[in-house]
Scaffold this motif. Sequence first.
Motif, PDB file in Angstrom:
ATOM      1  N   GLY A   1      88.000  47.935  47.733  1.00 51.38           N
ATOM      2  CA  GLY A   1      87.072  48.865  46.975  1.00 51.38           C
ATOM      3  C   GLY A   1      87.849  49.703  46.169  1.00 51.38           C
ATOM      4  N   PHE A   2      88.905  49.482  45.766  1.00 49.19           N
ATOM      5  CA  PHE A   2      89.666  50.494  44.790  1.00 49.19           C
ATOM      6  C   PHE A   2      89.057  50.421  43.501  1.00 49.19           C
ATOM      7  N   GLU A   3      89.270  51.436  42.615  1.00 48.26           N
ATOM      8  CA  GLU A   3      88.952  51.628  41.072  1.00 48.26           C
ATOM      9  C   GLU A   3      90.465  51.257  40.769  1.00 48.26           C
ATOM     10  N   VAL A   4      90.513  50.207  39.922  1.00 46.57           N
ATOM     11  CA  VAL A   4      92.065  49.967  39.364  1.00 46.57           C
ATOM     12  C   VAL A   4      92.067  49.576  37.883  1.00 46.57           C
ATOM     13  N   ASP A   5      93.259  50.420  37.446  1.00 46.61           N
ATOM     14  CA  ASP A   5      93.650  50.376  36.031  1.00 46.61           C
ATOM     15  C   ASP A   5      94.987  49.457  36.050  1.00 46.61           C
ATOM     16  N   VAL A   6      95.164  48.618  35.220  1.00 49.27           N
ATOM     17  CA  VAL A   6      96.314  48.070  35.167  1.00 49.27           C
ATOM     18  C   VAL A   6      96.942  48.208  33.729  1.00 49.27           C
ATOM     19  N   SER A   7      98.158  48.617  33.514  1.00 53.66           N
ATOM     20  CA  SER A   7      98.668  49.090  32.258  1.00 53.66           C
ATOM     21  C   SER A   7     100.026  48.311  31.972  1.00 53.66           C
ATOM     22  N   ASN A   8     100.373  48.098  30.762  1.00 52.79           N
ATOM     23  CA  ASN A   8     101.632  47.054  30.493  1.00 52.79           C
ATOM     24  C   ASN A   8     101.797  47.664  28.957  1.00 52.79           C
ATOM     25  N   ARG A   9     103.131  47.186  28.956  1.00 55.64           N
ATOM     26  CA  ARG A   9     103.822  47.433  27.475  1.00 55.64           C
ATOM     27  C   ARG A   9     103.174  46.600  26.545  1.00 55.64           C
ATOM     28  N   SER A  10     102.795  45.399  26.728  1.00 58.30           N
ATOM     29  CA  SER A  10     102.413  44.486  25.684  1.00 58.30           C
ATOM     30  C   SER A  10     101.133  43.807  26.267  1.00 58.30           C
ATOM     31  N   GLU A  11     100.355  43.324  25.278  1.00 59.13           N
ATOM     32  CA  GLU A  11      98.958  42.835  25.684  1.00 59.13           C
ATOM     33  C   GLU A  11      99.181  41.459  26.506  1.00 59.13           C
ATOM     34  N   GLY A  12     100.048  40.750  26.357  1.00 62.90           N
ATOM     35  CA  GLY A  12      99.984  39.223  26.711  1.00 62.90           C
ATOM     36  C   GLY A  12      99.575  38.850  28.099  1.00 62.90           C
ATOM     37  N   LYS A  13     100.260  39.521  29.070  1.00 65.25           N
ATOM     38  CA  LYS A  13      99.767  39.193  30.482  1.00 65.25           C
ATOM     39  C   LYS A  13      98.568  40.014  31.035  1.00 65.25           C
ATOM     40  N   LEU A  14      98.074  41.088  30.241  1.00 58.69           N
ATOM     41  CA  LEU A  14      96.784  41.814  30.540  1.00 58.69           C
ATOM     42  C   LEU A  14      95.690  40.937  30.663  1.00 58.69           C
ATOM     43  N   LYS A  15      95.736  39.525  29.840  1.00 58.24           N
ATOM     44  CA  LYS A  15      94.513  38.948  29.912  1.00 58.24           C
ATOM     45  C   LYS A  15      94.450  38.119  31.180  1.00 58.24           C
ATOM     46  N   ASP A  16      95.319  38.368  32.095  1.00 57.69           N
ATOM     47  CA  ASP A  16      95.284  37.599  33.448  1.00 57.69           C
ATOM     48  C   ASP A  16      94.460  38.399  34.182  1.00 57.69           C
ATOM     49  N   PHE A  17      94.194  39.760  34.043  1.00 60.82           N
ATOM     50  CA  PHE A  17      93.260  40.729  34.590  1.00 60.82           C
ATOM     51  C   PHE A  17      91.941  40.734  34.371  1.00 60.82           C
ATOM     52  N   LYS A  18      91.007  40.097  34.996  1.00 61.41           N
ATOM     53  CA  LYS A  18      89.586  39.899  34.335  1.00 61.41           C
ATOM     54  C   LYS A  18      88.739  40.915  35.070  1.00 61.41           C
ATOM     55  N   GLU A  19      88.942  41.593  36.317  1.00 60.79           N
ATOM     56  CA  GLU A  19      88.006  42.172  36.931  1.00 60.79           C
ATOM     57  C   GLU A  19      88.337  43.726  37.084  1.00 60.79           C
ATOM     58  N   VAL A  20      89.349  44.174  36.287  1.00 59.62           N
ATOM     59  CA  VAL A  20      89.609  45.578  36.342  1.00 59.62           C
ATOM     60  C   VAL A  20      90.053  46.062  34.733  1.00 59.62           C
ATOM     61  N   ASN A  21      90.128  47.360  34.681  1.00 54.07           N
ATOM     62  CA  ASN A  21      90.326  48.061  33.564  1.00 54.07           C
ATOM     63  C   ASN A  21      91.820  47.710  33.196  1.00 54.07           C
TER      64      ASN A  21
END
Length: 266
Positions: free
Chosen positions: A140-160
Amino acid sequence: MNTKKLLVVGNPISHSLSPLIHTYAIKKLGLSGTYTSQKLELDTSKEEFVSFIIKSSLDGLNITVPFKELAFSAVSQAQGIAKDIGAINTIVVKDSKLIGYNTDALGFYECIKKYSFKKALILGAGGSARAISLILRLQGFEVDVSNRSEGKLKDFKEVNTLLFKDLDSKKNYDLVINATSASLQDILPLDKETLKAIFKNSQLAFDLMYKDTKTPFCALASELGIKEKDGKDMLIYQGALAFLKFFDLEDALLEKVVTYMREALL
């Protein structure tokens, strides 16, 4: 009794405490097994990875950075939450098949479940970040995921998701997690001033990495009076969960294994 041949792979790997805690637990429980470490080359292919496991006659292994996604691609089957995470940190070899598990997710949650946190920022977008993002979202957490580059962020579908450069230092996070390997290079995951501003609005800084001394991430949080935790607790919990898989032990023994692994670090 068959002697289990176990190890941990990663790069770097010399800092790993896994051989220490697993070997101690094996001895205390009167089991038969060896647990060592092995550095793999960064360009290891899936085929080379599988060949290494089979030729080494391993019964099981733990996988650390940066090979958790490679391990997922290499296993014969992924079990449980690992299928959704897409990253493997534990492999059990059974009838020449590689059975993959992810004990990072639950191992991490065991470390923070006593807190009443609901907002988390994860820095980094690798296999560990995926595991933690999923378990926190399920809780039930609200989760933000941040990274230096965009590439791997596409693997995170249901979080900001957002880039480091777009982080809002005024946003409040209960929990700030360093899921990058920056601490192994003795550096911060992002620029110091941005991280300081984020810490000032947080309650706990959690670095998945660990060292003999405080990691730069934990040291900065401590300077600011923010509670900090390094990766040793998570190492113990994910290690104990993996240990049960390696030796096919009952879940009821988890806390006993955790106790022995803690003792090993005293």
